[in-house]
Scaffold this active site. Structure first.
Site, short mmCIF file in Angstrom:
data_model
loop_
_atom_site.label_atom_id
_atom_site.label_comp_id
_atom_site.label_asym_id
_atom_site.label_seq_id
_atom_site.Cartn_x
_atom_site.Cartn_y
_atom_site.Cartn_z
N PRO A 113 55.37 -94.33 58.86
CA PRO A 113 54.56 -93.73 59.94
C PRO A 113 53.69 -92.60 59.41
CG PRO A 113 56.91 -93.31 60.29
CD PRO A 113 56.80 -94.14 59.06
N ARG A 114 52.53 -92.43 60.02
CA ARG A 114 51.61 -91.38 59.60
C ARG A 114 52.27 -90.00 59.70
NH1 ARG A 114 47.11 -90.50 56.51
NH2 ARG A 114 45.83 -88.82 57.35
N GLU A 145 43.51 -95.11 48.21
CA GLU A 145 44.85 -94.90 47.68
C GLU A 145 45.57 -96.23 47.47
OE1 GLU A 145 45.54 -90.55 49.82
OE2 GLU A 145 46.45 -92.37 50.66
N GLU A 159 41.51 -83.96 53.48
CA GLU A 159 40.40 -83.24 52.86
C GLU A 159 40.82 -82.59 51.55
OE1 GLU A 159 41.38 -83.05 55.91
OE2 GLU A 159 39.70 -83.63 57.18
N ASN A 205 42.50 -93.90 54.61
CA ASN A 205 41.93 -94.01 53.27
C ASN A 205 42.38 -95.29 52.54
OD1 ASN A 205 40.97 -93.58 50.72
ND2 ASN A 205 41.95 -91.61 50.42
N PRO A 206 41.48 -96.26 52.31
CA PRO A 206 41.89 -97.47 51.59
C PRO A 206 41.91 -97.28 50.08
CG PRO A 206 39.59 -97.64 52.19
CD PRO A 206 40.09 -96.33 52.77
N GLY A 261 55.37 -87.17 50.92
CA GLY A 261 55.19 -87.06 49.48
C GLY A 261 55.68 -88.23 48.66
N GLU A 262 56.13 -89.32 49.30
CA GLU A 262 56.68 -90.45 48.53
C GLU A 262 55.84 -91.72 48.69
OE1 GLU A 262 61.29 -89.95 47.87
OE2 GLU A 262 60.90 -90.30 50.01
#
Length: 428
Positions: A272-273, A340, A65, A337-338, A312-313
């Site tokens: 991994p998420r 990105e 978000e 999210n596709p 962050g990478e």
């Protein structure tokens, strides 16, 4: 008069706030957040408010978000050069992401607990001129107490689950009491706009907007790390599986083993998420009989699998490959999210469980920008087909890039609607 359910929540939160604070602060401390910042959960500000500038407050839940509104803040900041912006969110991960991508004239604070004391302190300090809430982050007292100050309010990217909608239908008076605070409600699609009206949101203030995640800027990448990673890979072909959840890595690894029979130099970058699952995923890679390098050990891509178990990478890893499989989609999680991936210029693959982005994937599939896959065999076939046919891969990548370009102009329109509805003075 406030509905009984709301009054009950106010009373319960007053009693429970010490316990909720202990849990929330302990969670932030475990994530390495300094003690002084943890106390933002109790409404104690750690940044000053410019007394001479209008303040626009954006409240989001977590990373997804928060990312969705950063580009919007940038556009509103361009139109409102005198304004300052406050972002609140609840997680250490989102705070770290904002710190890396902070728009101009903006500060971040952890969101206060939904209880009288923390909210009084928070609102007394920040005195927002306008408040914009994101998706489904709807805390009852936060909404009503902000509204009681005379603050203009909007809900953007509105998205409620079927379960949430069913619950709101059971309490129509409470729903009306909370949703009437908004001067504008922008939903992600027409179906959500209809659902919001059905649960007593004011019909004249509800409109279809757009999924703001489609308008967020591209993920940042570190050029030094990217240079090192490319040197480590050399001319090896690469594909990426990102945002995978428990039960999905096994499928991805099975697909990769099948692909290695045809492309023995192929490297899988597995992201991994939740990076804290790194040790677990390392075990799965070993069980699959595959060699690996691991980012948290300081490694660069190498072996048959590179486990990118850091935060962050992701933008850097997306720059290494032209084919990305998005997790959270082989199981009924709802997909990720596709946009990105598309903004990175890569071909998008995803499982069939994409309810969170159903309209987006439908449009991307129609335009040839994305492909849905069902299992390990399907993933291997799709990835192999793209590796075998560079022209087909380039066509998918071009369609993905065109899809994102076509949507960027919509961001200015959303910003203008918010500025007007919230009665913010636009730039002369």
């Amino acid at each position: 008069m406030a509905p009984l359910l709301y009054r009950f929540w106010v009373g319960a939160s007053t009693v429970l706030v010490p316990f909720a604070a202990r849990v929330a602060i302990s969670k932030l401390r475990r994530a390495g957040v300094p003690v002084v910042r943890c106390h933002e959960k109790l409404g104690h500000a750690t940044e000053p408010r410019d007394p001479d500038a209008p303040l626009v407050w954006f409240h989001a839940a977590s990373v997804g978000e928060t990312q969705a509104v950063l580009a919007l803040i940038g556009r509103m900041g361009h139109a409102l050069p005198a304004a300052r912006f406050l972002i609140t969110s609840g997680t250490a991960t989102s705070a770290a992401m904002v710190a890396r991508r902070m728009p101009p004239r903006c500060v971040h604070q952890f969101s206060p607990l939904d209880a009288p004391g923390p909210l009084r302190r928070f609102l007394r300090h920040w005195r927002p001129d306008a408040a914009i809430f994101v998706e489904s982050e709807l805390w009852p007292q936060m909404l009503r107490r902000t509204h009681a100050r005379g603050t203009r309010m909007a809900l953007v990217n509105a998205r409620l689950s079927a379960k949430s909608i069913a619950n709101w239908r059971r309490f129509p008076k409470t729903a009306r009491y909370l949703f009437e605070v908004f001067d504008l409600i922008l939903t992600q699609n027409d179906a959500m706009a209809e659902a919001m009206v059905e649960i007593n949101a004011p019909a004249d203030r509800v409109a279809r907007g757009i999924n703001l995640k489609s308008l967020a800027g591209p993920l940042p990448r570190d050029e030094d790390t990217l240079f090192e990673a490319r040197a480590a890979l050399g001319h090896r072909p690469v594909w990426i599986a990102s945002s995978t959840h428990p039960g999905e890595e096994q499928t991805v690894l099975a697909a990769h083993k099948a692909l290695l029979e045809r492309y023995p130099d192929l490297c899988l970058i597995l992201v991994p998420r939740h990076p804290d699952r790194g040790q677990e995923v390392t075990g799965l890679i070993a069980d699959a009989g595959l060699s690996l390098t691991r980012r948290t050990r300081g490694d660069m891509p190498g072996g048959q699998v590179f486990l990118a178990d850091t935060l962050g990478e992701l933008g850097t890893w997306y720059a290494l490959g032209d084919i990305v499989f998005l997790g959270g989609s082989l199981r009924p999680i709802g997909g990720h999210n596709p946009f990105e991936v598309a903004q990175a210029g890569a071909a998008v693959l995803s499982g069939n469980h994409v309810t969170n982005f159903a309209e987006t994937f439908a449009e991307m599939e129609a335009r040839g920008a994305a492909r849905l896959v069902a299992d390990a065999r399907d993933i291997a076939e799709r990835v192999g087909a793209l590796l075998d046919d560079p022209a087909a891969l380039e066509a998918v990548r071009a369609a993905a890039s065109a899809f994102t370009r076509d949507r960027t102009d919509m961001l200015d329109s959303i910003a203008e609607r918010l500025i007007k509805a919230l009665e913010l003075a636009p730039r002369a």
